[in-house]
Design an enzyme around this catalytic site. Sequence first.
Site, PDB file in Angstrom:
ATOM      1  N   LYS A  22     -38.344 -37.711 -66.252  1.00 43.14           N
ATOM      2  CA  LYS A  22     -37.123 -36.894 -66.714  1.00 43.14           C
ATOM      3  C   LYS A  22     -37.051 -36.103 -65.494  1.00 43.14           C
ATOM      4  CE  LYS A  22     -37.843 -33.077 -69.243  1.00 43.14           C
ATOM      5  NZ  LYS A  22     -37.354 -31.799 -68.416  1.00 43.14           N
ATOM      6  N   ASN A  23     -38.161 -35.387 -64.924  1.00 40.68           N
ATOM      7  CA  ASN A  23     -37.806 -34.339 -64.143  1.00 40.68           C
ATOM      8  C   ASN A  23     -37.493 -34.956 -62.440  1.00 40.68           C
ATOM      9  OD1 ASN A  23     -37.789 -32.410 -66.042  1.00 40.68           O
ATOM     10  ND2 ASN A  23     -39.918 -31.858 -65.132  1.00 40.68           N
ATOM     11  N   ARG A  93     -31.119 -26.224 -68.755  1.00 40.22           N
ATOM     12  CA  ARG A  93     -30.986 -25.554 -67.695  1.00 40.22           C
ATOM     13  C   ARG A  93     -31.095 -26.316 -66.681  1.00 40.22           C
ATOM     14  NH1 ARG A  93     -33.150 -20.548 -67.711  1.00 40.22           N
ATOM     15  NH2 ARG A  93     -33.564 -21.072 -65.345  1.00 40.22           N
ATOM     16  N   CYS A 117     -34.938 -18.581 -71.134  1.00 42.79           N
ATOM     17  CA  CYS A 117     -35.380 -19.853 -72.098  1.00 42.79           C
ATOM     18  C   CYS A 117     -36.473 -19.575 -72.877  1.00 42.79           C
ATOM     19  CB  CYS A 117     -35.222 -21.017 -71.741  1.00 42.79           C
ATOM     20  SG  CYS A 117     -36.771 -21.644 -70.823  1.00 42.79           S
ATOM     21  N   ARG A 122     -36.854 -17.297 -66.067  1.00 45.81           N
ATOM     22  CA  ARG A 122     -36.389 -18.353 -65.316  1.00 45.81           C
ATOM     23  C   ARG A 122     -34.889 -17.962 -64.517  1.00 45.81           C
ATOM     24  NH1 ARG A 122     -37.076 -23.962 -68.453  1.00 45.81           N
ATOM     25  NH2 ARG A 122     -37.410 -24.801 -66.364  1.00 45.81           N
ATOM     26  N   ASP A 306     -46.564 -28.213 -66.926  1.00 44.70           N
ATOM     27  CA  ASP A 306     -46.153 -29.061 -67.898  1.00 44.70           C
ATOM     28  C   ASP A 306     -47.195 -29.643 -68.803  1.00 44.70           C
ATOM     29  OD1 ASP A 306     -43.528 -28.148 -67.492  1.00 44.70           O
ATOM     30  OD2 ASP A 306     -43.017 -29.832 -66.145  1.00 44.70           O
ATOM     31  N   ARG A 398     -35.932 -34.335 -75.905  1.00 45.81           N
ATOM     32  CA  ARG A 398     -35.260 -34.224 -74.601  1.00 45.81           C
ATOM     33  C   ARG A 398     -36.129 -34.786 -73.383  1.00 45.81           C
ATOM     34  NH1 ARG A 398     -34.573 -28.019 -73.486  1.00 45.81           N
ATOM     35  NH2 ARG A 398     -34.074 -29.179 -71.787  1.00 45.81           N
TER      36      ARG A 398
END
Length: 419
Positions: A22-23, A93, A117, A122, A306, A398
């Site tokens: 994802k990132n 975000r 968030c 952040r 994470d 997500r």
Amino acid sequence: MDKLEITGGIPLEGEVAISGAKNAALPILAATLLADGPVTLANVPHLNDVTTTVKLLRRMGVEITFNDGKTIEVDPRNASHFVAPYELVKTMRASILVLGPLVGRFGHAEVSLPGGCAIGSRPVNIHVGGLRAMGADISIENGYIRARTKRLRGARLVLETTTVTGTENLMMAAACARGESVIENAAREPEVVDLADCLAAMGARIEGAGTDTIHVQGTDRLGGAEHHVMPDRIETGTYLVAGAITGGRVTAKKTRPEHLDAVLQKLEEAGARIELGENSVTLDMGGRRPRAVDIRTAPYPAFPTDMQAQFCALNAVADGVSAITETIFENRFQHALEMQRMGANLRVEGNTVICHGVDALAGAPVMATDLRASASLVLAGAAARGTTIIDRIYHIDRGYECIEEKLAQLGAAIRRLAS
Ligand code: EPU
């Protein structure tokens, strides 16, 4: 709102194929804005955050075609509306990642400020400050970052804090600035390297990605390219913890073991046997209870924030007392409080969770507050006696592709309860 129901106590065993990261996919999708031809991206995970990014790019006039499940073609040649509206940014975000490419390529961007968030405040001051140092005229008005420039010029940027998306935004902007940029105190995450590889395939000249000093020689134009998105190291780590917490044996396939050093070290410390293949990791817990492990999160290559919540679940049922210290985000312990409701013996003191492992957790209804917190509650549920129902799992969708299918494949008694 969908929920997940999981009945714990089954040692998870088998193989699981890891999806694209994802990132990495999110900044790479944003980077396509820099190209003056089509970009083909393979191994793009099917996730809600990817869908949101596709929606955002389409609103700007970018054409996007899904060739098969995982390969998408992005044609940014008709992009003309350089706005990231609040309604999309508030759901994700990472929308801030279009700021650098828009200013760099089109000299114009209006991007909603992301705001706080569930895991912390952040801010994006470093993204904005870097672009200003490159000559962008930026104002913050009515909740929007409005940026304009004729053309960015290369600059020496010393980041005040190591920021992943900040490094990515500035690297993308610098790729089409006039002259050389140097980003110091840059994030070294593998996702930054994957983005740099994609930019290089588009014609960018970048050196040092993966170290704390990145040199970028700006170019006048970047072209179309093909890129294969790297595997998700956090998804990999999450399934390995699923094996460890249930005393099972799990092989994560299609992954990059070299991205997981800090996580694998902690799993070994917890008592797991780890075997590395070229593109796979096998974790064997051999039915043993995990040992408690101390953790301190920090930027890559140290232990990732994470993975903190998932290890909190592991420590909750481990033998011994542990301390987990979170140094990146100030409010990332919501999962710990939910785990208390499952019988975990832990307390939060400032940015540390002190945990006395218990013999077993008890299934309970719990609520997810962010992506990794949700994953940790699923793991806690997989280890618990009885049934756990996790609410608000839109967070999980997500960032984890088909989590219930992948866990079911490993033998978990899990199902999605549709609302
Ligand atoms: N920070 C600032 N100013 C800035 C930017 C960041 O003070 O302008 C601070 C943050 O408040 C935080 C620290 O710097 O304390 C590091 O945050 P970073 O900017 O690195 O986080 P991010 O880029 O917003 C990415 C991932 C996160 C991951 C963090 C840390 C993406 C899209 N998101 O966020 O992923 O936790 O890096 O590794 O890449 C997730 O996937 O669940 C997730 C939250």
